[in-house]
Motif scaffolding. Structure first.
Motif, PDB file in Angstrom:
ATOM      1  N   GLY A   7       0.806  -1.214   0.000  1.00 57.49           N
ATOM      2  CA  GLY A   7       0.000   0.000   0.000  1.00 57.49           C
ATOM      3  C   GLY A   7       0.839   1.264   0.000  1.00 57.49           C
ATOM      4  N   ALA A   8       0.161   2.375  -0.113  1.00 57.40           N
ATOM      5  CA  ALA A   8       0.831   3.674  -0.087  1.00 57.40           C
ATOM      6  C   ALA A   8       1.554   3.903   1.238  1.00 57.40           C
ATOM      7  N   ASP A   9       1.161   3.175   2.271  1.00 55.20           N
ATOM      8  CA  ASP A   9       1.825   3.275   3.577  1.00 55.20           C
ATOM      9  C   ASP A   9       3.036   2.349   3.698  1.00 55.20           C
ATOM     10  N   GLY A  10       3.323   1.563   2.646  1.00 57.54           N
ATOM     11  CA  GLY A  10       4.479   0.664   2.654  1.00 57.54           C
ATOM     12  C   GLY A  10       4.223  -0.687   3.290  1.00 57.54           C
ATOM     13  N   ARG A  11       2.998  -0.936   3.726  1.00 56.90           N
ATOM     14  CA  ARG A  11       2.665  -2.213   4.375  1.00 56.90           C
ATOM     15  C   ARG A  11       2.090  -3.198   3.369  1.00 56.90           C
ATOM     16  N   ALA A  12       2.399  -4.476   3.582  1.00 53.57           N
ATOM     17  CA  ALA A  12       1.881  -5.541   2.722  1.00 53.57           C
ATOM     18  C   ALA A  12       0.492  -5.960   3.187  1.00 53.57           C
ATOM     19  N   SER A  13      -0.380  -6.271   2.231  1.00 53.93           N
ATOM     20  CA  SER A  13      -1.735  -6.745   2.541  1.00 53.93           C
ATOM     21  C   SER A  13      -2.212  -7.635   1.397  1.00 53.93           C
ATOM     22  N   ASP A  14      -3.357  -8.263   1.611  1.00 53.96           N
ATOM     23  CA  ASP A  14      -4.014  -9.079   0.578  1.00 53.96           C
ATOM     24  C   ASP A  14      -3.105 -10.193   0.040  1.00 53.96           C
ATOM     25  N   CYS A  15      -2.362 -10.828   0.912  1.00 51.39           N
ATOM     26  CA  CYS A  15      -1.453 -11.896   0.494  1.00 51.39           C
ATOM     27  C   CYS A  15      -2.250 -13.106   0.009  1.00 51.39           C
ATOM     28  N   ARG A  16      -1.788 -13.674  -1.120  1.00 49.14           N
ATOM     29  CA  ARG A  16      -2.390 -14.867  -1.698  1.00 49.14           C
ATOM     30  C   ARG A  16      -1.266 -15.785  -2.168  1.00 49.14           C
ATOM     31  N   ILE A  17      -1.441 -17.066  -1.960  1.00 50.75           N
ATOM     32  CA  ILE A  17      -0.459 -18.042  -2.431  1.00 50.75           C
ATOM     33  C   ILE A  17      -0.823 -18.439  -3.855  1.00 50.75           C
ATOM     34  N   HIS A  18       0.134 -18.281  -4.776  1.00 50.69           N
ATOM     35  CA  HIS A  18      -0.089 -18.652  -6.173  1.00 50.69           C
ATOM     36  C   HIS A  18       0.625 -19.933  -6.560  1.00 50.69           C
ATOM     37  N   GLN A  19       1.633 -20.291  -5.799  1.00 49.15           N
ATOM     38  CA  GLN A  19       2.320 -21.572  -6.009  1.00 49.15           C
ATOM     39  C   GLN A  19       2.555 -22.163  -4.624  1.00 49.15           C
ATOM     40  N   SER A  20       1.815 -23.183  -4.290  1.00 51.07           N
ATOM     41  CA  SER A  20       1.842 -23.748  -2.950  1.00 51.07           C
ATOM     42  C   SER A  20       3.141 -24.495  -2.665  1.00 51.07           C
ATOM     43  N   SER A  21       3.500 -24.505  -1.404  1.00 46.71           N
ATOM     44  CA  SER A  21       4.631 -25.311  -0.937  1.00 46.71           C
ATOM     45  C   SER A  21       4.203 -26.761  -0.735  1.00 46.71           C
ATOM     46  N   SER A  22       2.930 -27.043  -0.928  1.00 44.51           N
ATOM     47  CA  SER A  22       2.299 -28.336  -0.668  1.00 44.51           C
ATOM     48  C   SER A  22       2.081 -28.590   0.821  1.00 44.51           C
ATOM     49  N   HIS A  23       2.275 -27.563   1.628  1.00 44.69           N
ATOM     50  CA  HIS A  23       2.033 -27.634   3.073  1.00 44.69           C
ATOM     51  C   HIS A  23       1.189 -26.414   3.450  1.00 44.69           C
ATOM     52  N   ALA A  24      -0.081 -26.641   3.742  1.00 41.40           N
ATOM     53  CA  ALA A  24      -1.005 -25.539   4.030  1.00 41.40           C
ATOM     54  C   ALA A  24      -0.518 -24.661   5.177  1.00 41.40           C
ATOM     55  N   THR A  25       0.083 -25.275   6.196  1.00 43.03           N
ATOM     56  CA  THR A  25       0.567 -24.497   7.342  1.00 43.03           C
ATOM     57  C   THR A  25       1.692 -23.554   6.933  1.00 43.03           C
ATOM     58  N   LEU A  26       2.614 -24.035   6.107  1.00 44.46           N
ATOM     59  CA  LEU A  26       3.707 -23.173   5.646  1.00 44.46           C
ATOM     60  C   LEU A  26       3.188 -22.060   4.751  1.00 44.46           C
ATOM     61  N   ASP A  27       2.233 -22.368   3.887  1.00 41.72           N
ATOM     62  CA  ASP A  27       1.645 -21.333   3.031  1.00 41.72           C
ATOM     63  C   ASP A  27       0.988 -20.246   3.881  1.00 41.72           C
ATOM     64  N   ALA A  28       0.214 -20.656   4.887  1.00 45.62           N
ATOM     65  CA  ALA A  28      -0.456 -19.690   5.768  1.00 45.62           C
ATOM     66  C   ALA A  28       0.565 -18.871   6.554  1.00 45.62           C
ATOM     67  N   THR A  29       1.625 -19.520   7.013  1.00 52.02           N
ATOM     68  CA  THR A  29       2.668 -18.812   7.755  1.00 52.02           C
ATOM     69  C   THR A  29       3.377 -17.799   6.877  1.00 52.02           C
ATOM     70  N   THR A  30       3.632 -18.160   5.631  1.00 48.04           N
ATOM     71  CA  THR A  30       4.273 -17.236   4.699  1.00 48.04           C
ATOM     72  C   THR A  30       3.449 -15.955   4.585  1.00 48.04           C
ATOM     73  N   CYS A  31       2.154 -16.075   4.330  1.00 47.46           N
ATOM     74  CA  CYS A  31       1.317 -14.874   4.191  1.00 47.46           C
ATOM     75  C   CYS A  31       1.212 -14.117   5.507  1.00 47.46           C
ATOM     76  N   LYS A  32       1.101 -14.832   6.603  1.00 49.58           N
ATOM     77  CA  LYS A  32       1.011 -14.167   7.902  1.00 49.58           C
ATOM     78  C   LYS A  32       2.258 -13.313   8.156  1.00 49.58           C
ATOM     79  N   LEU A  33       3.437 -13.879   7.915  1.00 47.53           N
ATOM     80  CA  LEU A  33       4.678 -13.140   8.142  1.00 47.53           C
ATOM     81  C   LEU A  33       4.838 -11.976   7.174  1.00 47.53           C
ATOM     82  N   ILE A  34       4.457 -12.179   5.911  1.00 47.26           N
ATOM     83  CA  ILE A  34       4.526 -11.086   4.936  1.00 47.26           C
ATOM     84  C   ILE A  34       3.679  -9.913   5.412  1.00 47.26           C
TER      85      ILE A  34
END
Length: 72
Positions: A7-34
């Motif tokens: 965003g204009a404030d420099g913060r990340a939002s609206d994270c979506r996984i487009h290529q999965s790691s094949s581990h739902a927990t890791l995918d969710a953690t990736t977006c959460k940390l981003i």
């Protein structure tokens, strides 16, 4: 591969996984940390105003301290 908006404030939002790691927990953690931790200098329009812009991020996860394992 994760896609998100900076965003204009420099913060990340609206994270979506487009290529999965094949581990739902890791995918969710990736977006959460981003969304919680990533900060950017925002993009600027022709007038110099901060604007939102899409970005992508490739996160590699590995176990046992062996580092990333790449397929040949």
């Amino acid at each position: 591969m994760a896609h998100f908006t900076v965003g204009a404030d420099g913060r990340a939002s609206d994270c979506r996984i487009h290529q999965s790691s094949s581990h739902a927990t890791l995918d969710a953690t990736t977006c959460k940390l981003i969304e919680q931790r990533f900060r950017f200098e925002p993009a600027r329009d022709a007038s110099g105003r901060a604007v939102a812009r899409p970005y992508g991020w490739l996160q590699e996860w590995w176990q046992d301290g062996r580092g990333p394992q790449r397929a040949n």
